[in-house]
Structures are given as C-alpha cells and as structure tokens.
Scaffold this motif. Structure first.
Motif, short mmCIF file in Angstrom:
data_model
loop_
_atom_site.label_atom_id
_atom_site.label_comp_id
_atom_site.label_asym_id
_atom_site.label_seq_id
_atom_site.Cartn_x
_atom_site.Cartn_y
_atom_site.Cartn_z
N TYR A 1 -31.40 63.19 -64.06
CA TYR A 1 -30.54 64.36 -64.31
C TYR A 1 -30.97 65.10 -65.57
N ASN A 2 -31.34 64.33 -66.61
CA ASN A 2 -31.73 64.93 -67.88
C ASN A 2 -33.15 65.48 -67.87
N ARG A 3 -33.86 65.29 -66.76
CA ARG A 3 -35.25 65.75 -66.69
C ARG A 3 -35.48 66.71 -65.53
N GLN A 4 -34.45 67.46 -65.19
CA GLN A 4 -34.55 68.38 -64.05
C GLN A 4 -35.51 69.53 -64.31
N ALA A 5 -35.78 69.82 -65.59
CA ALA A 5 -36.69 70.92 -65.91
C ALA A 5 -38.16 70.50 -65.79
N THR A 6 -38.38 69.23 -65.52
CA THR A 6 -39.75 68.71 -65.41
C THR A 6 -40.48 69.38 -64.25
N ALA A 7 -41.74 69.73 -64.48
CA ALA A 7 -42.55 70.26 -63.38
C ALA A 7 -42.75 69.16 -62.34
N ASP A 8 -42.84 69.54 -61.09
CA ASP A 8 -42.98 68.57 -59.99
C ASP A 8 -41.83 67.56 -60.01
N PHE A 9 -40.60 68.08 -60.13
CA PHE A 9 -39.44 67.19 -60.16
C PHE A 9 -39.32 66.37 -58.88
N ALA A 10 -39.69 66.95 -57.75
CA ALA A 10 -39.62 66.23 -56.47
C ALA A 10 -40.50 64.98 -56.50
N LYS A 11 -41.67 65.09 -57.12
CA LYS A 11 -42.57 63.94 -57.22
C LYS A 11 -41.94 62.86 -58.10
N LEU A 12 -41.33 63.26 -59.22
CA LEU A 12 -40.66 62.30 -60.09
C LEU A 12 -39.53 61.59 -59.35
N PHE A 13 -38.77 62.37 -58.60
CA PHE A 13 -37.66 61.82 -57.80
C PHE A 13 -38.18 60.81 -56.78
N ASP A 14 -39.17 61.21 -55.99
CA ASP A 14 -39.73 60.32 -54.96
C ASP A 14 -40.36 59.07 -55.56
N ASP A 15 -41.12 59.27 -56.65
CA ASP A 15 -41.77 58.12 -57.30
C ASP A 15 -40.74 57.12 -57.81
N THR A 16 -39.62 57.62 -58.29
CA THR A 16 -38.54 56.74 -58.76
C THR A 16 -38.00 55.88 -57.63
N GLN B 1 -40.46 64.81 -48.66
CA GLN B 1 -41.45 65.10 -47.64
C GLN B 1 -40.84 65.76 -46.40
N TYR B 2 -39.52 65.59 -46.23
CA TYR B 2 -38.87 66.15 -45.05
C TYR B 2 -38.59 67.65 -45.18
N ILE B 3 -38.83 68.20 -46.36
CA ILE B 3 -38.71 69.65 -46.57
C ILE B 3 -40.08 70.26 -46.31
N ALA B 4 -40.20 71.03 -45.25
CA ALA B 4 -41.51 71.57 -44.85
C ALA B 4 -42.08 72.54 -45.89
N ASP B 5 -41.22 73.34 -46.51
CA ASP B 5 -41.65 74.31 -47.51
C ASP B 5 -41.76 73.61 -48.87
N GLU B 6 -42.99 73.35 -49.30
CA GLU B 6 -43.20 72.61 -50.54
C GLU B 6 -42.58 73.29 -51.75
N SER B 7 -42.47 74.60 -51.73
CA SER B 7 -41.92 75.33 -52.88
C SER B 7 -40.42 75.06 -53.07
N LYS B 8 -39.77 74.51 -52.05
CA LYS B 8 -38.33 74.25 -52.13
C LYS B 8 -38.01 72.79 -52.42
N ARG B 9 -39.02 71.94 -52.51
CA ARG B 9 -38.77 70.50 -52.65
C ARG B 9 -38.12 70.14 -53.99
N ASP B 10 -38.58 70.78 -55.08
CA ASP B 10 -37.99 70.49 -56.39
C ASP B 10 -36.49 70.80 -56.40
N ASP B 11 -36.13 71.98 -55.89
CA ASP B 11 -34.72 72.39 -55.88
C ASP B 11 -33.90 71.47 -54.97
N PHE B 12 -34.48 71.04 -53.89
CA PHE B 12 -33.79 70.14 -52.97
C PHE B 12 -33.43 68.83 -53.69
N CYS B 13 -34.40 68.26 -54.41
CA CYS B 13 -34.16 67.00 -55.11
C CYS B 13 -33.19 67.18 -56.27
N ARG B 14 -33.25 68.33 -56.95
CA ARG B 14 -32.29 68.61 -58.02
C ARG B 14 -30.87 68.69 -57.44
#
Length: 544
Positions: free
Chosen positions: A102-117, A147-160
């Motif tokens: 939650y405190n690192r939502q501004a991180t670039a590639d947040f979706a990757k951080l979320f998935d890796d966690t 990965q279930y979000i087809a549009d890669e540009s929306k993945r970060d916002d989805f995970c946030r």
C-alpha cells in the motif's frame, strides 16, 4: 453482533473485488474467480499472521504498521516469532504485508511487485499450502494475478485497486470465534463460481441442510467426546462443504481430511475452505485427479481405508473414454457390483455415481461410517448395479438407513435425491425416512428449490438417531424385512396400509348397497346399448 458485522463487511469486500474485475473487463470472465479468491486468501493470510504475532508478542499491538515493525526486528527474533506460530499460519516476510505494498503504490511496475509478492508467499509456504495432482505436481497458492488483464498498461492500476480494497478490511476480530460461521461466508464467496456451467465435470454446491443432516447422523452429539484421531474422506470433494460440517462435528484438531477431485477449480476452492476452517494440516491430503480411474490415497500398495466418508458424487457422466480401463482384474473387488455400460447414444450419460458408491464401500474401515447423496431411483431399482449394491449392503449388514429428501433440495438439478447412510457396525435395525413432504419451496434465481427449516432438519436427525418409527414418516426395519421387499430402501414400501372403518346402522348399509346396485344396473344397461350399437355399425361396414 461481531459475527453479523463481520459477515456484512466481508460480503462488501467480495462485492468490491467483483466490481474491480468488472471495471477491468473481467466480469464473468473465467479467471475472475481466481482473482477474487486469491485476493481474499492473501488478506486472510496477512491478518492471521498479524493476529498470531500480536498474541505472542503483545507489544506489537501498539505498532501502526506491523510490516514496518517486523522489518526492524532482528532476524533471529523474527524467526523465533514465526516458530512459535501454529502450523496453520503462513510464513510471511515484512515485505509480504499488504501495508508494505500500500505504501509503495507509486512504484514503477507496481503490478510486477504485487505479483512477485504473491509468488514469493506461495514459494515460501509450498510445503504446507500446495495442493498436489495425482501425478505429484504441486499447485501453488497464488498465480500472477495481473496476467489476466490483457491491456498491460492497465495492470498497475488494477493491482493498486485491489490493494486499496484489501487494506481497509480486517479478519483479526473474529479469529477467537468458532469457525462454523465461515460456511455462509464461503458460500457467498463462491456462489457464482461453483455451479453447473455445462461442462463435462459439472460441479454443484451441496446445500447446507444436506451437509448438516449428514454430519449430525454420522457423528451424533452424544458420541462426539469419544471421537478422535480419525480420518475423513471425500472422493468427489468439490469445494468441501460436506467435509467442513463433519470436521466441525468431530473437532478440527481431532480429524484429518483426505480428498480427491478431478476439478482444478474445486481443489483450489477446497484449499481455501480448509484454510478458513482451521484445517491447514490436511492440505497435503488434497489431491486433484480422477478418483475412479486413479485413486490416490494408499497404505502401501493397498487403497487407504477411512473412518468416515462423505460424498455428493456426480450422478451421470460420459466416462466412455476410460470405461474399459476400469474393467480389470485389479478393480474387480472395488467395483464388486459391476461397471455401467456405454450408452447407445453419445448424448446419454453413464451412471458414474454407481462407481463412486462402490469405491466408497470398498474404502471404509471395518467399523467405518459413510453418508452419500444418491439419486432416489437408486433405492428402489429392481435390477442391475443399483440392486447389486443394495443387496451387498444388506447381506454384509452394513446399512444404517436412508433419508429421502424433498424434491428440488438442489436448486441446480431436478433429480430427486436421498442420503444413503452406511455403517459397517450396524447389525440391528435400519432406519428409513421419507422427508419428501417437508420444506418450503422458494425461488433461487431462475430455479425453484426446497428449503428445510431448522426444526425440520432436527426432526430428521433426531428420528434417525433414535431409530424411531413415526407414522407416514419413518420406519425401523430388519435386514430380513428389507430382503423380503426385494432390497428396497424406500420408507413408503414399509408403511402400514391404513383402512378406514366407519360405524353405520343396518339400514344405512342396506341403503348404500342399494345405491351401488342401482349404479351398476345403470352401467350394465349402458354397456348393453353400446354393444348393440357397435354390432349395428360393424354390420353396416362395406368394402369399396
């Protein structure tokens, strides 16, 4: 009050996660249930760890961010803390916490951080929380959800969006409560994802009334203090409703659950159910695979025998692709009454429940007990495999009884069902109950289903356990009685035929006889007239 408030908030969280999926194009998508159940599980594991950490080290209660507090803790102290936690608590690192993300939502590639966690949590807890296939492959806790979000540009916002919903919710208040109330929450969580979708392996959610009746008869209240260190098995487990009820009746710490189910989806849901219901120690016994063709659980080379077995198996299914593989010398003892034949029409399904039922009987310990949902036609079939199974149960004196349920007790199928109770130790009376007239019919979406009220459920349970004979409801019959009725297990065939007697005077009797005689004379007269008319019409027929 705590329970009701929690359930309302939990349902709101589930609805919010569904809304997020819909907003990102995944509403009613085949992967939606994975996202929602895994996000829900991620939050549960976080809060369970936090609850245990604060219980062991009360000083942590005052910390605004548990993740940050754990990050500052010396490594050896953190390891000691985790060792003191129960085996049903996932091992988490400070960076695994939702607050950390939650405190690192501004991180670039947040979706990757979320998935890796999520993947790191899965790997760290693989030995305890992974479900196995019958081939030995482990199915880990989490997938890469973005990965279930087809549009890669929306993945970060989805995970946030997911993290922002999870951070405001907490399980911690209810960990001191009895886990039974998770049943209704779990049903709400999966209600859209565990229904018959028209596929080959249809999945049905077993009504809680059926599950409770099965558990209360298998493990009566009066005997529960004596039951411990027992095995409970379901060869077609689905999401585990039946197992949870039996485990609660016995005590979660007094039993080990063993399951197998061909559906990957059901096995994943079952794992979640076990985690929510304090049965993490049984997750290694959850197997995804074909029970009929490749039964997994064994003691050495022999199939494992169990103390309790519950099952709501699929009734009909086309298994022609592996039917011949079952017809082997090795399987003769297991399928003692025979294997259903392939139907002439490809559209006709085969009676696969007959195989599950025989497998269950074969898998019982000598003093074991089982409860199985069967189509009501099974209890009266005059020939074939159904009769062969009933005859086997009677001849080996291993029947406890049958409860014939109301129609539409399952909203998703119109098949009438009964619950068959098997008890290898019952050499006395067999209880047969006709509960078909109980319940209230209500609409469930497009379907109509019958719902039993609590008093009706208890009536069935009490009557069965007391082996009571109640007029037009139940009978207690001997094995010899059943043999004399061609092995029928329908209560109605054993009810006394009642003849109504009415006292009348001789004059009234004479009057009735006179009316019957007059009526008959009139009918006979009409018959003679009709006979003459028919002969007249026949005589007038000519060949042209």
């Amino acid at each position: 009050m705590v329970e009701l408030e929690f359930q309302q908030k939990a349902r709101a969280l589930i609805d919010s996660l569904k809304s997020i999926c819909a907003n990102y194009g995944l509403g009613n998508d085949g992967n939606e249930f994975k996202i929602i159940t895994q996000a829900f599980l991620y939050k549960f594991l976080n809060d369970k760890f936090a609850y245990e950490a604060k219980r062991i080290k009360p000083i942590l209660v005052a910390e605004a961010s548990l993740g940050d507090a754990l990050a500052k803790m010396p490594k050896n102290e953190l390891e000691m803390l985790q060792r003191r936690m129960g085996g049903d608590t996932a091992r988490l690192k400070p960076q695994h916490f939702i607050s950390y993300l939650y405190n690192r939502q501004a991180t670039a590639d947040f979706a990757k951080l979320f998935d890796d966690t999520l993947l790191d949590i899965a790997i760290s807890n693989n030995d305890v929380f992974a479900v196995k296939t019958d081939g030995g492959t482990k199915v880990v806790l989490f997938d890469r959800l973005s990965q279930y979000i087809a549009d890669e540009s929306k993945r970060d916002d989805f995970c946030r969006a997911i993290i922002n919903k999870l951070v405001d919710f907490s399980f911690e208040r209810i960990f001191t409560q009895k886990f039974d109330f998770y049943a209704t929450l779990f049903e709400y969580l999966i209600k859209d994802y565990n229904s018959n979708s028209g596929g080959k392996y249809a999945e049905y959610f077993t009504p809680h009334a059926v599950a409770r009746i099965m558990a209360e008869i298998l493990v009566p209240q009066a005997t529960r203090s004596d039951v411990r260190n027992v095995s409970v098995y379901d060869p077609s487990a689905g999401s585990g409703t039946l197992l949870m009820n039996v485990a609660h009746a016995i005590g979660e710490n007094r039993c080990s659950i063993y399951t197998q189910d061909i559906s990957q989806k059901s096995s994943s849901l079952l794992r979640l159910n076990l985690i929510l219901n304090n049965l993490v120690h049984s997750i290694p016994n959850v197997i995804q695979g074909n029970t009929v063709l490749h039964p997994y659980h064994r003691d050495g080379k022999d199939l494992k025998k169990f103390d309790y077995i519950v099952s709501n198996p699929p009734f009909k299914l086309d298994f022609s692709d592996f039917r011949d593989a079952l017809d082997s010398k090795e399987n003769k003892p297991r399928f003692f009454a025979g294997i259903p034949k392939v139907k002439p029409k490809a559209t006709d399904k085969m009676e696969i429940y007959q195989l599950f039922l025989q497998h269950i009987i074969y898998s019982l310990k000598p003093d074991g007990k089982a409860a199985v949902v069967v189509p009501t036609g099974f209890i009266t079939a005059q020939s074939g495999i159904d009769k062969g199974i009933r005859q086997y149960l009677v001849e080996h004196k291993m029947l406890a009884g049958v409860v014939s349920m109301p129609s539409n007790i399952f909203a998703t199928t119109g098949t009438n069902v009964s619950i068959l109770f098997i008890d290898a130790s019952n050499k006395d009376k067999v209880v047969l109950i006709d509960a078909s007239n109980l319940g209230e019919k209500i609409k469930d979406g497009k379907n109509q289903k019958t719902v039993l009220i609590q008093e009706e459920e208890q009536r069935i349970i009490d009557t069965f356990n007391a082996k009571q004979a109640v007029e037009d409801f139940s009978v207690a019959v001997s094995y010899k009685d059943i043999e004399g009725k061609n092995y029928s297990l329908s209560a109605g065939q054993y009810f006394d035929v009642k003849i109504e007697y009415v006292d009348i005077t001789p004059e009234q009797f004479a009057e009735k006889v006179q009316k019957f005689t007059s009526s008959l004379n009139s009918l006979f007269g009409q018959s003679r007239e009709l006979e003459v008319e028919i002969k007249k019409q026949l005589a007038g027929l000519k060949h042209e």
